[in-house]
Design a protein around this motif. Sequence first.
Motif, PDB file in Angstrom:
ATOM      1  N   SER A   1      -4.098  -3.289  -7.636  1.00  0.00           N
ATOM      2  CA  SER A   1      -4.702  -2.925  -6.968  1.00  0.00           C
ATOM      3  C   SER A   1      -5.074  -3.311  -5.456  1.00  0.00           C
ATOM      4  O   SER A   1      -4.724  -3.346  -4.073  1.00  0.00           O
ATOM      5  N   ALA A   2      -5.089  -5.001  -5.726  1.00  0.00           N
ATOM      6  CA  ALA A   2      -5.960  -5.559  -4.319  1.00  0.00           C
ATOM      7  C   ALA A   2      -4.713  -7.105  -5.047  1.00  0.00           C
ATOM      8  O   ALA A   2      -3.882  -7.481  -3.582  1.00  0.00           O
ATOM      9  N   LEU A   3      -4.630  -7.728  -6.315  1.00  0.00           N
ATOM     10  CA  LEU A   3      -3.046  -8.787  -6.220  1.00  0.00           C
ATOM     11  C   LEU A   3      -2.409  -8.669  -5.771  1.00  0.00           C
ATOM     12  O   LEU A   3      -2.084  -9.338  -4.915  1.00  0.00           O
TER      13      LEU A   3
ATOM     14  N   MET B   1      -8.207  11.141  -0.034  1.00  0.00           N
ATOM     15  CA  MET B   1      -7.507  10.486  -0.913  1.00  0.00           C
ATOM     16  C   MET B   1      -6.586  10.139  -0.384  1.00  0.00           C
ATOM     17  O   MET B   1      -5.207   9.005  -1.285  1.00  0.00           O
ATOM     18  N   LEU B   2      -6.968   9.067   0.846  1.00  0.00           N
ATOM     19  CA  LEU B   2      -5.692   7.834   1.340  1.00  0.00           C
ATOM     20  C   LEU B   2      -6.573   6.474   1.020  1.00  0.00           C
ATOM     21  O   LEU B   2      -8.039   6.428   1.175  1.00  0.00           O
ATOM     22  N   LEU B   3      -6.081   5.735   0.545  1.00  0.00           N
ATOM     23  CA  LEU B   3      -6.418   4.488  -0.470  1.00  0.00           C
ATOM     24  C   LEU B   3      -6.671   3.553   1.160  1.00  0.00           C
ATOM     25  O   LEU B   3      -5.902   3.926   2.197  1.00  0.00           O
ATOM     26  N   ARG B   4      -7.478   3.223   1.195  1.00  0.00           N
ATOM     27  CA  ARG B   4      -7.857   2.415   2.641  1.00  0.00           C
ATOM     28  C   ARG B   4      -7.897   0.600   1.693  1.00  0.00           C
ATOM     29  O   ARG B   4      -7.919  -0.047  -0.002  1.00  0.00           O
ATOM     30  N   ASN B   5      -7.325  -0.466   2.078  1.00  0.00           N
ATOM     31  CA  ASN B   5      -7.532  -1.152   1.486  1.00  0.00           C
ATOM     32  C   ASN B   5      -7.995  -2.467   3.462  1.00  0.00           C
ATOM     33  O   ASN B   5      -8.150  -1.707   4.468  1.00  0.00           O
TER      34      ASN B   5
ATOM     35  N   MET C   1       1.236  -1.011   0.215  1.00  0.00           N
ATOM     36  CA  MET C   1      -0.173  -0.188  -0.011  1.00  0.00           C
ATOM     37  C   MET C   1       0.934   1.388   0.390  1.00  0.00           C
ATOM     38  O   MET C   1       0.369   2.305  -0.496  1.00  0.00           O
ATOM     39  N   ARG C   2       1.985   1.241   0.801  1.00  0.00           N
ATOM     40  CA  ARG C   2       3.108   2.881   0.524  1.00  0.00           C
ATOM     41  C   ARG C   2       3.679   2.616  -0.664  1.00  0.00           C
ATOM     42  O   ARG C   2       3.313   3.765  -0.725  1.00  0.00           O
TER      43      ARG C   2
ATOM     44  N   GLN D   1       1.566   5.052  -6.202  1.00  0.00           N
ATOM     45  CA  GLN D   1       0.805   5.341  -7.930  1.00  0.00           C
ATOM     46  C   GLN D   1      -0.228   6.545  -7.714  1.00  0.00           C
ATOM     47  O   GLN D   1      -0.363   7.475  -8.721  1.00  0.00           O
ATOM     48  N   PHE D   2      -1.269   6.197  -7.020  1.00  0.00           N
ATOM     49  CA  PHE D   2      -2.183   7.082  -6.975  1.00  0.00           C
ATOM     50  C   PHE D   2      -1.890   8.760  -6.919  1.00  0.00           C
ATOM     51  O   PHE D   2      -2.092   9.119  -7.726  1.00  0.00           O
ATOM     52  N   ASN D   3      -0.851   9.111  -6.122  1.00  0.00           N
ATOM     53  CA  ASN D   3      -0.718  10.702  -6.460  1.00  0.00           C
ATOM     54  C   ASN D   3       0.086  10.951  -7.350  1.00  0.00           C
ATOM     55  O   ASN D   3      -0.408  12.152  -7.605  1.00  0.00           O
TER      56      ASN D   3
END
Length: 747
Positions: A689-691, A415-419, A331-332, A337-339
């Motif tokens: 994003s998940a695999l 804007m923070l990705l959650r998981n 996730m780090r 990548q998202f930002n």
Amino acid sequence: MIEKLSPQDIRRYNWYIWRFFIGCFVMVVIMLGLTALGVFGTLPSLRDLENPKSDQASEIISSDKRILGKYYFKNRSSVTYREISPNVINALVAKEDNHFYSHSGIDFWRTFSIIPYNLLNKKQGASTITQQLAKNLFSSEQPAHNAIKRIIQKLRELIVAVRIEKHYTKQEIITMYLNTVDFGSNTFGIASAAQTYFNTTPANLTADQAAVLIQMLTSTTRNSPVRHPERAMANRNFVLKRMADEGYISEGQANELKAKPLGLDYHQTNHVDGLAPYFRAVLKDDVKKILSTITKPDGTPYDIDRDGLKIYTTINYSMQQYAEEAQREYMRDLQVQFNSQWKGVKLSEKIKNYKLLIDQGMHQSDRYRELKSEGMSEEDIIHNFYTPDTLNMFTWRGDTDMVMKPIDSIVYCKMLLRNAMMSMDPTTGYVKAWVGGIDFAHFKYDQVKQGARQVGSTAKPFTYAVAIENGYSPCYQVDNVPITIKSPGAPDWTPGSSPLETVPGMITLRTALAHSQNWVTAYMMNEVGPTPVMELIKKMGIHNDVPPYPSICLGVFDATVMDMTGAYSVFANHGIWTEPTYLLRIEDKNGNEIYNYTPKVKLVMNDQNAYVMVDMLKSVVDMSGATGNRLRWKYHFTNPIAGKTGTTQDNSDGWFIGMTPKLVTGVWTGCENRDFHFRTTRMGEGSNSALPIFALYLKKVYADESLGIKKNLDFDLPKGGLNTVLDCDLYNQQQKGTNDVDKKLSF
């Protein structure tokens, strides 16, 4: 000139003195009698002595018998006498009560000699260990300032101490004492103290460590080794000297230990610390509901924070650790990548409902509620949110103080990705790992059980499962072209398909599932109908509403990570749904079972169809270019793995549910609100994003041989063998032969 006293005067004065002491003795006897009769307050009954009350932390215990965490009002855990190092017991007796093994609760010599003893700097109190235990267990009063009241308190302690000595052995008394005493930092009992100050167990405490802890008993604040290390060291050395004086260690050992530093490994614990905080929060709510339906033998209710319960769970400590590590590691990078996709972009122009979502975030924040409770007007609150302040913010590098406007912190969090992820054994239903979010201290909402999100393409196997049940083969071919489905009383539905991801021409159902093709999936939905698909989804454990619309084949409904993982377990478990289970039983502090859970089990599909679905889902991983093929070419897995990726509209949600014979693991990634999302499918799709989190987790699990999860096991065939032809070349030959026979019969 001093007048010489006559013998009569001496006898008279002696009589006055004796009358004074006799009067004092009689007064003490009367006071003791009145105290024993309960005139000055009720004393503990025999039952109370046999079952002393003390606030004791309840422990959450993993499947491998390790403590995941605690629920407590006071952080206290109990240990047995054998689990306490002799160093601790010797240090306690040497400092607090060197006649402990010879008195019966009251040390009269100690009581009368305490003044000269302290004048000689021996630093001992008048109370024995048993008296201190009596005070800890049966007196909630603070020491009275009034002399008479204080005397009554001490008399009560004396009587209770004598009664304790009659009912318990010396070992039991010293164990109870060490399990109840306060060590500061909201730490009660030697087990919690050893963990908090030295990161060890009571059994492994060395003589100098034991001396550090025992010296705190006089005053946990003034003698704190954290706040006042110099005083703590001086007191520790005094305890070591007393241990040498009493013969527990040699003088040489004492001198050697005195030269050592304190050697603290201090980490104050709280409810957030430790593994699986999201799981523990959900579990606590569940246990509290269970406890509301049962009572103790005396009819009183159980208290999860005070009654020292043992809560046995299915979570594996190591696997939980691996799951949390896998999340942090990937996730780090994914956040970077998202930002990068949003760098330089004006969010208010590109994100739908931007102003509404930020305004909602402000009104739902703790800061807003606090300012509102202080009586601040709406106008002043808004001004506060637009005034720069120093805020503690979550980052993947650790919590950081940032100077920003509070309103900007709302944007930052949006804007923070959650998981979230959950891993379970499909055969037993036992949940092995549970990661409900990215950081419980900042974001407490659990996404495993409480948070439902749109499932996207992870829903496609449900439609194919109904098709297989209706006699379709994985090798059945469909022209991959647009399709419009007409439904009575509903508008026509035509799903889309990305040109870059569309596999053209006639393709098999296996290929369509492996490459997540929308049009073929919709075609099969039109063939089997939405109601049977909806009914199967519900049978497989999805609790959220699933309307019988054709679009459910592409996953437009919401579901939790727990439900989706449990549903896929049906495929891996020969068509049997076993309820995802994480709580096994609850015991009271004495080891008596007060609750036991039996998972629900039901047959959802026959084992033939379940195995066919597993084989088709293997193609998601095995087939070149398929959505899960990254597990092969990037993460280099060679063992049998089945699974399915999922990506929702606008790349708002990314899913991957992976299956091995012994584990089914569901992973979800997305922002708090769906309008905040990846800008491209290449980065937002579930395979990216998940695999990878599933892959990192599984690598760690396979690397730990102690878990007994073998890497190269394949999924078991149905009992009696497989009846369905899975080889498409052989299937085509059979179909051709059947067609030829039909042609001959038509003449």
